[in-house]
Design an enzyme around this catalytic site. Structure first.
Site, PDB file in Angstrom:
ATOM      1  CG  ASP A  45      28.247 -25.298  27.959  1.00  0.00           C
ATOM      2  OD1 ASP A  45      29.342 -24.691  28.047  1.00  0.00           O
ATOM      3  OD2 ASP A  45      28.109 -26.494  28.300  1.00  0.00           O
ATOM      4  CB  SER A  46      30.445 -19.887  29.012  1.00  0.00           C
ATOM      5  OG  SER A  46      30.469 -19.387  27.690  1.00  0.00           O
ATOM      6  CG  ASP A  84      30.061 -25.433  24.110  1.00  0.00           C
ATOM      7  OD1 ASP A  84      31.000 -25.841  23.393  1.00  0.00           O
ATOM      8  OD2 ASP A  84      30.234 -24.727  25.130  1.00  0.00           O
ATOM      9  CE  LYS A 112      33.935 -25.639  23.245  1.00  0.00           C
ATOM     10  NZ  LYS A 112      33.489 -25.950  24.617  1.00  0.00           N
ATOM     11  CD  GLU A 114      32.179 -29.300  28.851  1.00  0.00           C
ATOM     12  OE1 GLU A 114      32.121 -29.964  29.907  1.00  0.00           O
ATOM     13  OE2 GLU A 114      31.927 -28.086  28.806  1.00  0.00           O
ATOM     14  CD  GLU A 181      37.660 -24.545  30.585  1.00  0.00           C
ATOM     15  OE1 GLU A 181      36.870 -24.949  29.719  1.00  0.00           O
ATOM     16  OE2 GLU A 181      37.323 -23.821  31.539  1.00  0.00           O
TER      17      GLU A 181
HETATM   18  O1  KIV Z   1      31.341 -22.450  27.058  1.00  0.00           O
HETATM   19  C1  KIV Z   1      32.404 -21.873  26.783  1.00  0.00           C
HETATM   20  O2  KIV Z   1      32.496 -20.629  26.712  1.00  0.00           O
HETATM   21  C2  KIV Z   1      33.584 -22.703  26.523  1.00  0.00           C
HETATM   22  C3  KIV Z   1      34.916 -22.035  26.449  1.00  0.00           C
HETATM   23  C4  KIV Z   1      35.293 -21.500  27.780  1.00  0.00           C
HETATM   24  C5  KIV Z   1      35.956 -22.923  25.904  1.00  0.00           C
HETATM   25  O3  KIV Z   1      33.443 -23.890  26.404  1.00  0.00           O
HETATM   26 NA    NA Z   2      31.423 -24.687  27.035  1.00  0.00          NA
END
Ligand code: KIV
Ligand code: NA
Length: 264
Positions: A45-46, A84, A112, A114, A181
């Site tokens: 989600d980056s 994510d 994934k 969080e 992280e």
């Molecule tokens: O969203 C993302 O790119 C991430 C990584 C930085 C682990 O969660």
């Molecule tokens: Na992320």
């Protein structure tokens, strides 16, 4: 099923071999990274920050994640695809199940989330329904407003002990993978040794089983012009992006990245 599965990653961990993960948001990068030997493609989600220009990951929606996951799936050549679940898409078990179904049907092999030990129930339920779970612990960017900034987590002894116990509890709850992280390397090493599932690190030192970076970061691309301490610019000295990604994979597998200067 992809060529790289959870079985592959578990075997690498058992043999003490490192694996590489990078973010991918589109078919071209998915193709480039998977053919360069990156084992895990992360639709992070980056993308809310590096693609959309937001100042956090909070605005990203499930539909946007599904769109990018489907794009990555089309370019992928055998890597494991991790996506994510975005902000507030797993606040309840019902939301977690419906939104997870959307991302798995778009092409993800593992999702994934969080959080920490409190994700145990969601982890068990998703896993029972055929959805492997990676729990992202330590600095969790979706919680940046609660954390009060993007800061290293687990520096205090009681926080470190809680994170270790949560990692053990999440493995027991069925988690397939963990991602740490921005935690001190010593804590990341302790967690990696304490669980039998693969642990991926970012800003967590060289002791984790896998490494991940945002692909824009490792290519030296940044809107602010600054890169976090744990990032290395692999584009430096390379003729093209494919060579930079190959250099990253080699450095991770040789345990040359991250170096001491990238650790906390
Ligand atoms: O969203 C993302 O790119 C991430 C990584 C930085 C682990 O969660
Ligand atoms: Na992320």
């Amino acid at each position: 099923m992809p060529d790289i599965t959870l079985t592959t990653l578990n075997k690498l961990k058992q043999n003490g071999e490192k694996f590489a993960c990078l973010t991918a948001y589109d078919a071209t990068f998915a193709h480039l990274e998977s053919t360069a030997g990156v084992e895990v493609l992360l639709i992070g989600d980056s993308l809310g920050m590096v693609l959309q220009g937001h100042d956090s990951t909070l605005p990203v929606t499930v539909e946007e994640m599904a769109y990018h996951t489907a794009s990555v799936k089309r370019g992928n050549r055998g890597a494991l695809i991790m996506a994510d679940l975005p902000f507030m898409s797993y606040a309840t078990l019902e939301q977690a199940m419906a939104n997870s179904a959307r991302l798995m049907q778009a092409g993800a092999h593992i999702l994934k989330l969080e959080g920490a030990g409190w994700l145990a129930d969601i982890t068990t339920t998703l896993t029972r329904n055929g959805i492997p779970v990676c729990v992202h612990m330590g600095l969790t960017p979706q919680t940046v407003n609660v954390l009060g900034g993007y800061k290293v987590q687990g520096r205090q002894q009681d926080q470190a002990e809680a994170m270790l116990q949560d990692a053990i509890a999440l493995e027991a709850a069925g988690a397939a993978m963990l991602l740490l992280e921005c935690v001190p390397s010593e804590l990341a090493n302790a967690i990696t040794r304490a669980v039998s599932i693969p642990v991926i690190g970012i800003g967590a030192g060289s002791g984790t089983d896998g490494q991940v970076l945002v692909v824009h970061d490792m290519l030296g691309l940044s809107i602010s012009g600054r890169l976090p301490r744990f990032v290395k610019n692999f584009m430096a000295g390379q003729a093209d992006i494919a060579s930079a990604i190959t250099a990253y994979v080699s450095a991770v597998k040789a345990a040359e990245f991250p170096a001491a200067e990238h650790e906390f």
